[in-house]
Structures are given as structure tokens and as C-alpha cells.
Design a protein around this motif. Structure first.
Motif, short mmCIF file in Angstrom:
data_model
loop_
_atom_site.label_atom_id
_atom_site.label_comp_id
_atom_site.label_asym_id
_atom_site.label_seq_id
_atom_site.Cartn_x
_atom_site.Cartn_y
_atom_site.Cartn_z
N GLY A 208 0.79 -1.22 0.01
CA GLY A 208 -0.07 0.06 0.14
C GLY A 208 0.83 1.22 -0.03
O GLY A 208 0.55 2.30 -0.70
N SER A 209 2.09 1.20 0.78
CA SER A 209 2.79 2.35 0.97
C SER A 209 3.62 2.48 -0.42
O SER A 209 3.97 3.46 -0.50
CB SER A 209 3.58 2.28 2.18
OG SER A 209 2.75 2.44 3.25
N SER A 211 2.33 2.61 -3.14
CA SER A 211 1.33 3.04 -4.27
C SER A 211 0.98 4.39 -4.50
O SER A 211 1.07 4.89 -3.49
CB SER A 211 -0.14 2.29 -4.00
OG SER A 211 -1.08 2.71 -4.67
N GLU A 214 -1.65 5.80 -2.00
CA GLU A 214 -1.84 5.16 -0.85
C GLU A 214 -3.02 5.62 -0.09
O GLU A 214 -3.77 5.03 0.82
CB GLU A 214 -0.43 5.16 -0.16
CG GLU A 214 -0.42 4.94 1.09
CD GLU A 214 0.74 5.31 1.87
OE1 GLU A 214 1.68 5.94 1.36
OE2 GLU A 214 0.83 4.62 3.16
N MET A 218 -5.70 3.38 1.54
CA MET A 218 -5.92 3.06 3.02
C MET A 218 -7.01 3.60 3.58
O MET A 218 -7.68 2.76 4.34
CB MET A 218 -4.73 4.04 3.59
CG MET A 218 -4.06 3.56 5.08
SD MET A 218 -5.18 4.54 6.24
CE MET A 218 -4.79 6.16 5.83
N PHE A 273 0.07 -0.92 4.85
CA PHE A 273 0.10 0.51 4.55
C PHE A 273 1.20 1.26 6.11
O PHE A 273 0.80 2.17 6.63
CB PHE A 273 -0.86 1.36 4.69
CG PHE A 273 -2.05 0.87 3.49
CD1 PHE A 273 -2.79 0.02 3.72
CD2 PHE A 273 -1.84 1.55 2.40
CE1 PHE A 273 -3.67 -0.61 2.98
CE2 PHE A 273 -2.84 1.15 1.37
CZ PHE A 273 -3.68 0.04 1.63
N SER A 276 1.48 4.72 6.74
CA SER A 276 0.25 5.51 6.97
C SER A 276 0.37 5.84 8.68
O SER A 276 -0.53 6.90 9.22
CB SER A 276 -0.99 4.74 6.88
OG SER A 276 -1.10 3.70 7.76
#
Lengths: 503, 479
Positions: A208-209, A211, A214, A218, A273, A276
Motif C-alpha cells: 500500500g505504501s 502505491s 496510498e 488506505m 500501509f 500511514s
């Protein structure tokens, strides 16, 4: 083996439905048998927490792992894995399953077969959520939890049951679809980068991170989990659903279903993520803290007993949200412990509310009063759990909330300050509950049946659980220690090294 | 045309022969049972012939008809639809109509029209198949004839006039395309020498798509759907909702893939608007429906809106095989669920049509097996996991995410959430306490057994494919 845990509950549900038409009154025994069987199957894993350490991909600390092919075209497999965290939650789930069956023993007489079918299938969905580590499978079980619960509320609930059930389903389903979009986006991104599509958790760690979208992906996960948790301002489905659900429905909802949201945050959102935590932590903590205070105040204002307890559930879950986003070893342990202790105390309180409603046919506290003199055992047990809820030292909730606050203090003292006010407010609503319902002049002149043997045993089990967690919490904390350590390590790793994974 | 070409057309020829034989049979001797048996035999033979002609494919049997894996699969779907509906229609007509034999003839003609459609490789055969199917359906809607005013007659007139207008639009569009490119064959020649989009070509394409969209009940060409579904007898509605839609959907994808029109970006906003409007209108309008036929009509509108998302993904750059696979899977899911829903309704409609929502009340307690299948159908249409409908929706979400069609995805999510209301309401009503006595069981034992088998297999298919879709997916990847 892990698959068996899920299949027993699914099969048990079907069997209970069939058994009821053959022999009325047998469904509840079948249901009880299925849940107890699951609990017994989990027991061996408790001892393994220290010895077993399976590695999967770059993660380790797993106690069991199974994988079966399912939809190869999309890289989806039946990936199930168990570690200390899931074990704790599974034990809670099966234990509360037994309690729920016990609570419905006398209460449900019409269409009992279908009732236990729905109860067991909902539990099966929850067990699946706690075990699934293929994101598609996770989503699958996430949705499977919902519909049986919808039926439980809509058919056996109270006056406004259809509205409450529909609200519950719409909220959760719509947010689930947002989560599905995020899941598919992550899987496709992985496919683009590695050439092979996969929905496996181990392949998607940290993806995710990496992307460009993100934040949105998220949020897709976050909204789904935070609606389930529930966190302010997405909590509005909960008071209705909990109030209108039958007793066992409330027990499963409050005790188990809410924990899937917290579990999702810990297991799925943060590892997928990791970045995040840096930019989103303040928001997460804010929502948690607002939730604690706002819903505690709302609880105080309620006249419906179950609705009050429902709001207190949201308030307690706010501590979990705060603990997770503080991302401090102590607060994480507190959050995990809070999941268990809140599960026990909320389940007990709902069971007691159900017991009261069963006896005096109302949930309105103005119509209660002086119940202690009429049913002293009921009063004493409710006092115990009310004190647990407000965080009396010696009982599990105190340890959990204390750990969360200590951990959060190390990260940010303003949040902790506001959250601590929540402790004051929880004392207020807990004591109001006792005072209005149990103390004062009795409103009902006729005699009330006190807690019978079945109810007392169920209560005793939960009381022992809370006492054990309150006085000797280290055992439980040890079970969760390795997974939490693992999570911490994962997040601390540089992003590029969290790539690839098992098969 | 060589002998092999004619042999390859066997599925269509068998259904042709079957219709002719039926005509003769009806003229010589009216026997409901015999007619139904003949129809069933024809359909079974046609299904078998699909296997026999498989080695000869792919081949352009005539300049108008092209047979390959794609057309085989959809012919299979169409024939299966007709076959599965047969026992239910038999029971329904046995109870409710004095003369019912012509229905089977019309059913075979509709099937034949559908088969021509899915094998079409030329605009002429497209129009031919479409008209054959539509005209047979128009008569089916009004059938059996009644002297005085009947809802069915009104629905048939509505369908005839609107369908005629849609066909005229389609033909006009085809004519404009012919003017531009000088060719009616569904291949790259359709875009003319340069392949550039002139206003003439684009107008033609839009008019053609409008005609097709009418048949697929897409907004804003959907206004006929609820009224015609409601007015027609239940067996006809079932054919309309499943067979007719599947055939037209199959040819739509074929049309767009072969002609290459998807490269004209101008079409994207138009298709997107239609898709979004269909998804939202279909789900919103179904919220207040009490009549299950109307509910399923709006459900069809919504589902074909979802299906259009695949076309939009295709236009945004999805590879053709992936789009074909998703299209076929979603249609399978839609067909299975809708067939199951109609099958249950047909089975309940003994002596009188039972399609009001409150007539389903308490079905779980009166007829648990039927209610379970209806519940499975509703859950599948809603796209809830453990059903094939969910996998179909998953396909759509995957394609849309791949092409980053975020706004469309948002609409899909909203529409699905709205859809939950009324699909779950059906299931909820079935679980309430029954107020009236259960409808009686159909009398004829043998075909009774057949319809039970059909319902059971549909229910198992919906749940089974929802839990283990891999076999179907592998099959579709070969198309």
C-alpha cells in the motif's frame, strides 16, 4: 486443521437447522456441541505459543499455517494462519459463542433451528476473518459474517429490528465494497510489479505504501474497519443494532464482531500501509479520543438500558483505536487486552440486560428501580460488570485501559489527557446504570426470578475471566507478545525490503 | 458452402427442423404433453450437436454466420435457458391456459433467433436474429390470446411498437454505417478505409447501440421493461429476462470486439452515462416495488448497467480476452440467478400467478427448498459472497480497478448498497410468519420431478460456483 475450525461451525449450523425439524429443542444442543468442539480444538494451540514459530515469507511467529488452491486465475488461495493474536481472539469468539448459545437457551423458541443456523454461521464468518490471510478470503468471510447477523436481528429482534438490521447491513456492506476496491487495487499493483497476481497477505505486505494512491486505498480499508469498530462518526449503526438485537445477537455483536474491526486495523491495515502510521496516526487518535468522550456522554443520556451499554461499547472501542494509532508497545498490548476484556464485560452486560428484559419486558430504566431487592444475585453480578466497565483495578478492563493510556502518554500527552477524562465519564455512566436500575424503591411489586443456574454459570465464567485478566494479565499479554513484536518489526523495516512472501 | 459448413450449422438447423415439426404437430394434433416433449427433444439434440460440431470450429459457415468457441458457449447458455425453463412453463401453461401448444413453437423460434444472434458476423444476420427473436417474443407476451382487454395484450402492443421503433433505429444506424464504410460485415471493414471516425459513422454507431440498448433494457431505453415484464405471463417474462437478454448481450460484445469501435473515445462518455444511469435508476426504482416481476425487471436494468462497465474497461484499454471472460462470467451469474428466481415464481404460481411480494410471506416455513433457492438467487443478484453473483461483481471491480475507472467504481458501490435494500427485503419477507395456506403442489408427477431437478441444480449452481468458480473460469478462459 484450521479449515476444520471453520467447517465445524458451518456444518454445525446446517445440522442444527435440520435437527430442529426432526426433534424440537435439539438445535441448541447441536449448536452448543459445535462451539464447544471448536473451543476444544483450539486448546492445544495455547500451549504452543512459546514453542512453535513458523516462518512465512519475511514474517515469523505463526503457530499454524494452511494453504489450499481456490481460484488460481486471480492468485487467490485458501490461506489460513494462526498466531498468538488470532488465537486470543478465536478463544474469545468460541467462548462467547458458548455464552451466546447459553443466553438463547430459553429465550428463543420460535424457529430455533434457523436461529442457531444463523448464529453459528455468523460465528463461522468471524472465525474465518481471524484466520484468513488471503485478502480475498478475508473479504469473503467479512461479508459472510454480516448476513446471518442481519437475520438474527431482523427476525428475532425487538421493536425497531428491521430498521436496525438494514442500517447495520448497508453500513457494513457498502464499506466492505470500498475495502474490496482497495484489495483489488493492491493485488493488481503487485501483479504489475512482479508479473504475478496474488491476493496473499504475505505478498502484499507494505504494498500500500508503495502505491501512488496510498491515501485512498488506505482509507478504503480504514473506513471498512472503522465502521466495524465502530469509531466516531461511523458509529451510528451500533446503538440501533445492539439495542434491537436479541440477547445472543448483542453478545456476538459486541463481544466478537466489533473486534474484527480492530483486528483488521492491526493485522491488515498497518502492515499493508506502514507509512500511514506517520501521517494518519494523529487522525486515528483523534477519532478514538472523540469517540471515547462523545459516546460516554451519550451513554449517560440514555434511558434504554441496552442502548446505554451499546454506547459504552463504542466508548471502550475508542481506547482500542487510540492504542493502535499510538503505536507504542504498551498501548498496543493494552489495545489487544482491551479487545478481550471488553468482549467479556460487554457480553456479560448485554446478557444481563437481556435477562432483565426477559423478566420485566422493558428496557427502559425509568421503569426499573430497586431490582436489587427483588433479584440480589442479578444486582450483584451487574455491579461486578459495571465496575469492570468503568475500569476498576483488579479487573481486566483496568489493566487494558491503563496500558493504553500509559503507552499513549509516551506518544502524545494531550490525547492521553482527554482520554483519561473518559475514565471519569465511564464511572458516571456505570454508576448511573446501577443506581437507576437496581437501587431505590422497587417499581415492580411482583417477585422476580433471580439468575438461574445456567445464567449464573455463564456469568461466573466471564467473571473469572475478567478477574484473571485483571490480576494475572501477563499470561494473556505473553500470547500476544510475539505477534505484536512482529508487527512492530514489520513497520520499522525499510519499505523496499518488505516485498514478496510465501508461495 | 461446403458440406462441413452445413454440418457446422447443425445446432441451428436442428432447432429449425424442430420448429417446423412443431408447426405440423400443432396442425395435426393438439397435445400439450407431446408438444413439450418434442420441444425438449429438439433442445437436447441441439445441445448434443454442439459437441458434435466442435471439431469443425472455428469456421465461417456462411458470410453471415461465424461459429467459434464464443458462439458455442453462448448457444449453450441459450439452449440451457430454454431447456431449464421448459418444465416450469409446461406446468404453468397446463394450469393457466386452455391452448398452450403455440408457446413452444414461439419458444423454439426465440431460441433460434438467439442462436442466429450469437453466431452473427454480419449486420444482416444481427438484424435477422434480432427480429426473429423479437417478433416471437411479442407474440409470446400476448399469448394465450384473450378476447377482452388483458394486461398481456397491452404489454404486447407496447413491446411491439417500441421494439419496432428500436429496430428501425438500429437499421437506420446500420444504414449510416454502410454509407460510411460500404460494408456490413462485422469486421474491421466496418470502420471504412481510413478507420477515422466521421460524424456519419459515429451517428450510425450510436443509433445502432441505441437499438441494442433497448433490447438490453438500458437507461434511457428501459421504459418498456417493467410494464412488459409485469403484463406478460410469467413464463414469457422468464424467457424475456434470461434468453433474450443473454443473446443480445453476446452479440453486443462481439459487435464491439470485431468492429473495433471501442477505439473511438467519443463513445466513452455516452456508454458511461448509460451505465451509470442504468445502475442507479435500476436500483433506485426497484426500492418501492411490491410486484416481483417489476422488481426483477429493474434488477435486470441495474445488472446490465454493471455489465456495461466491462465495455468501458474494454474501451479504456482492457485486453479483449479478459473482457470476454468477465462478460461471459457475469452473464452466467446473471442468468443463473434470474432463472432461479423465475423458476421459483413459476413453481409457486399454481392456479394463479403469485408474484406479489407479500405472497412470498413465510415461504421459508411453507416450502423451505423453494425459499432457499429464491434466497440464493436474491443473494446472488445482490452480489453478496458465497454466490456466483459476487464473483461476477468481483470480475467487474477487478477490470475497473485495472483501468482506474474510479468514478464508475464509486457508482457500482453506491448502486450495490442500494440494491441490498430490496434484495434482502425479499429474503426477509420469506422468513416471516405465513398468513395463508401453502399453494398446492403441481399434479403431474414425471415433469414435476424434472422441475424439481432444475430448481435444485440452479440453487446448487449459484452457491457452488460462488464457492468454487475455478472450473467455470477455466472454461471461459478458453473462449
Amino acid at each position: 486443521m484450521l479449515m476444520l475450525l471453520i467447517l465445524i461451525l458451518f456444518g454445525g449450523g446446517g445440522l442444527a437447522w435440520a435437527a430442529e425439524s426432526l426433534r424440537p429443542g435439539s438445535a441448541r444442543w447441536v449448536a452448543l456441541g459445535a462451539v464447544v468442539l471448536d473451543l476444544l480444538l483450539l486448546a492445544p494451540f495455547i500451549g504452543l505459543s512459546d514453542s512453535k514459530d513458523i516462518s512465512i515469507g519475511i514474517t515469523h511467529g505463526w503457530l499454524a499455517f494452511e494453504q489450499y488452491p481456490w481460484i488460481p486465475r486471480f492468485g487467490i488461495s485458501l490461506l489460513l494462519a494462526l498466531d498468538g493474536l488470532s488465537l486470543m481472539l478465536l478463544l474469545l469468539t468460541t467462548l462467547l459463542g458458548v455464552i451466546a448459545v447459553a443466553a438463547s437457551w430459553q429465550e428463543i423458541s420460535s424457529r430455533a433451528g434457523f436461529y442457531y443456523f444463523n448464529l453459528l454461521w455468523s460465528l463461522a464468518g468471524v472465525v474465518g476473518v481471524f484466520l484468513a490471510l488471503d485478502l480475498f478470503l478475508f473479504f469473503f468471510f467479512w461479508e459472510v459474517m454480516l448476513i446471518p447477523m442481519y437475520f438474527l436481528i431482523a427476525i428475532w429482534g425487538h421493536e425497531a429490528r428491521r430498521y436496525a438490521a438494514l442500517k447495520f447491513v448497508i453500513f457494513t456492506q457498502a464499506s466492505g465494497l470500498l475495502m474490496l476496491i482497495s484489495i483489488v487495487a493492491l493485488a493488481l499493483q503487485h501483479a504489475g510489479q512482479s508479473g504475478r497476481i496474488s491476493f496473499s497477505y504475505f505478498d502484499l505486505l507494505g504494498s500500500g505504501s508503495r502505491s501512488p494512491w496510498e491515501l485512498w486505498l488506505m482509507l478504503g480499508f480504514f473506513i471498512a474497519f472503522v465502521i466495524k469498530l465502530p469509531a466516531f462518526p461511523f458509529h451510528t449503526w451500533l446503538p440501533d443494532a445492539h439495542t434491537q438485537a436479541p440477547t445472543a445477537g448483542s453478545i456476538i455483536l459486541a463481544g466478537v464482531l466489533l473486534k474484527t474491526g480492530a483486528y483488521g486495523l492491526l493485522r491488515i491495515l498497518v502492515p499493508l500501509f506502514p507509512e500511514s502510521l506517520h501521517y494518519f496516526a494523529p487522525w486515528g487518535m483523534t477519532l478514538g479520543v472523540i469517540g471515547i468522550i462523545y459516546t460516554a456522554m451519550m451513554a449517560f443520556a440514555q434511558s434504554d438500558l441496552k442502548r446505554l451499554i451499546a454506547y459504552t461499547s463504542v466508548s471502550h472501542m475508542g481506547f482500542i483505536l487510540l492504542g493502535i494509532y499510538a503505536w507504542n508497545p504498551l498501548s498496543l498490548q493494552g489495545a489487544v487486552l482491551q479487545m478481550i476484556t471488553h468482549g467479556l464485560s460487554a457480553a456479560a452486560l448485554f446478557m444481563l440486560a437481556g435477562a432483565i428484559q426477559h423478566r420485566i419486558h422493558t428496557r427502559e430504566m425509568p421503569q426499573m428501580g430497586g431490582l436489587w431487592t427483588l433479584a440480589p444475585r442479578l444486582g450483584a453480578v451487574t455491579l461486578f460488570f459495571a465496575l469492570a466497565s468503568l475500569g476498576l483495578p483488579g479487573l481486566g478492563n483496568f489493566v487494558a485501559e491503563f496500558l493504553v493510556l500509559v503507552g499513549a502518554f509516551q506518544v502524545s500527552w494531550p490525547f492521553t489527557l482527554v482520554a483519561t477524562l473518559g475514565l471519569v465519564l465511564s464511572a458516571v455512566y456505570a454508576l448511573i446504570l446501577m443506581q437507576k436500575a437496581f437501587h431505590g424503591e422497587p417499581r415492580h411489586q411482583r417477585a422476580l426470578l433471580d439468575l438461574d443456574r445456567r445464567e449464573t454459570v455463564a456469568m461466573a465464567v466471564m467473571m473469572l475471566g475478567l478477574l484473571w485478566l485483571g490480576l494475572l494479565p501477563q499470561g494473556a499479554l505473553d500470547m500476544a507478545a510475539r505477534p505484536l513484536l512482529q508487527l512492530g518489526e514489520l513497520v520499522a523495516l525499510p519499505l523496499d525490503s518488505i516485498a514478496g512472501g510465501a508461495r | 458452402m461446403s458440406g462441413a459448413d452445413i454440418f457446422a450449422l447443425l445446432p441451428l438447423l436442428i432447432v429449425c427442423a424442430g420448429s417446423v415439426l412443431l408447426l405440423l404437430l400443432i396442425a395435426l394434433r393438439r397435445d400439450h404433453r407431446l408438444t413439450a416433449l418434442l420441444t425438449g427433444t429438439t433442445l437436447l439434440l441441439a445441445l448434443a450437436s454442439l459437441v458434435w460440431v466442435a471439431p469443425l470450429l472455428p469456421r465461417a459457415a456462411t458470410p453471415l454466420l461465424f461459429l467459434d468457441g464464443y458462439s458455442q458457449f453462448f448457444m449453450l447458455l441459450i439452449l440451457l435457458c430454454a431447456l431449464l425453463l421448459l418444465p416450469f412453463c409446461y406446468h404453468y401453461l397446463e394450469d393457466q391456459a386452455e391452448r398452450a401448444e403455440e408457446f413452444y413453437l414461439l419458444l423454439l423460434l426465440t431460441t433460434l433467433g438467439g442462436q442466429v444472434l450469437v453466431t452473427a458476423s454480419h449486420l444482416a444476420s444481427l438484424v435477422l436474429g434480432l427480429e426473429l427473436m423479437s417478433l416471437a417474443l411479442v407474440v409470446m407476451v400476448a399469448y394465450p390470446y384473450q378476447d377482452s382487454y388483458s394486461r398481456a395484450l397491452e404489454a404486447a402492443i407496447k413491446y411491439l411498437i417500441l421494439s419496432g421503433a428500436a429496430s428501425a433505429t438500429l437499421l437506420f444506424g446500420a444504414a449510416l454505417i454502410y454509407m460510411h464504410s460500404g460494408s456490413l460485415a462485422l469486421d474491421s471493414a466496418m470502420t471504412g478505409a481510413t478507420g477515422a471516425a466521421t460524424p456519419l459513422l459515429l451517428t450510425g454507431i450510436l443509433l445502432l447501440l441505441a437499438g441494442v440498448a433497448f433490447k438490453l433494457s438500458l437507461v434511457p431505453f428501459h421504459l418498456w421493461t417493467p410494464d412488459v415484464y409485469q403484463g406478460a405471463p410469467l413464463c414469457t417474462t422468464a424467457v424475456l429476462a434470461t434468453l433474450a437478454k443473454a443473446a443480445v448481450a453476446a452479440v453486443l460484445l462481439r459487435l464491439l470486439l470485431l468492429s473495433g469501435w471501442t477505439r473511438y473515445e467519443v463513445l466513452f462518455p455516452a456508454l458511461a452515462a448509460i451505465a451509470v444511469a442504468s445502475m442507479l435508476a435500476g436500483n433506485l426504482l426497484a426500492l418501492l416495488q411490491e410486484n416481483l416481476k417489476r422488481l426483477l425487471a429493474f434488477s435486470a436494468i441495474a445488472h446490465f448497467g454493471y455489465l456495461l462497465v466491462i465495455l468501458l474497461a474494454l474501451q479504456a484499454g482492457s485486453p479483449a480476452p479478459a473482457a470476454t471472460e468477465s462478460w461471459a462470467f457475469y452473464l452466467c451469474a446473471y442468468l443463473a440467478s434470474t432463472l432461479a428466481a423465475f423458476a421459483v415464481l413459476l413453481r409457486l404460481s399454481v392456479q394463479q400467478e403469485r408474484v406479489q411480494l407479500d405472497q412470498l410471506r413465510g415461504l421459508f416455513w411453507r416450502r423451505p427448498a423453494l425459499a432457499a433457492v429464491m434466497a440464493a438467487a436474491m443473494i446472488s443478484l445482490a452480489g453478496i459472497p458465497m454466490s456466483v453473483g459476487f464473483i461476477g461483481k468481483f470480475y467487474i471491480v477487478t477490470l475497473a480497478v485495472e483501468e482506474t475507472l474510479w468514478l464508475l467504481l464509486l457508482v457500482v458501490v453506491m448502486a450495490s448498497a442500494i440494491g441490498l435494500f430490496f434484495y434482502l427485503r425479499v429474503v426477509l419477507i420469506m422468513s416471516r410468519s405465513p398468513v395463508s395456506a401453502a399453494p398446492g403442489y403441481p399434479r403431474t408427477a414425471a415433469i414435476n420431478w424434472l422441475s424439481r431437478l432444475a430448481i435444485g441444480s440452479l440453487g446448487l449452481l449459484i452457491v457452488g460456483l460462488g464457492l468454487y468458480p475455478a472450473p467455470l473460469i477455466e472454461l471461459l478462459q478458453m473462449l
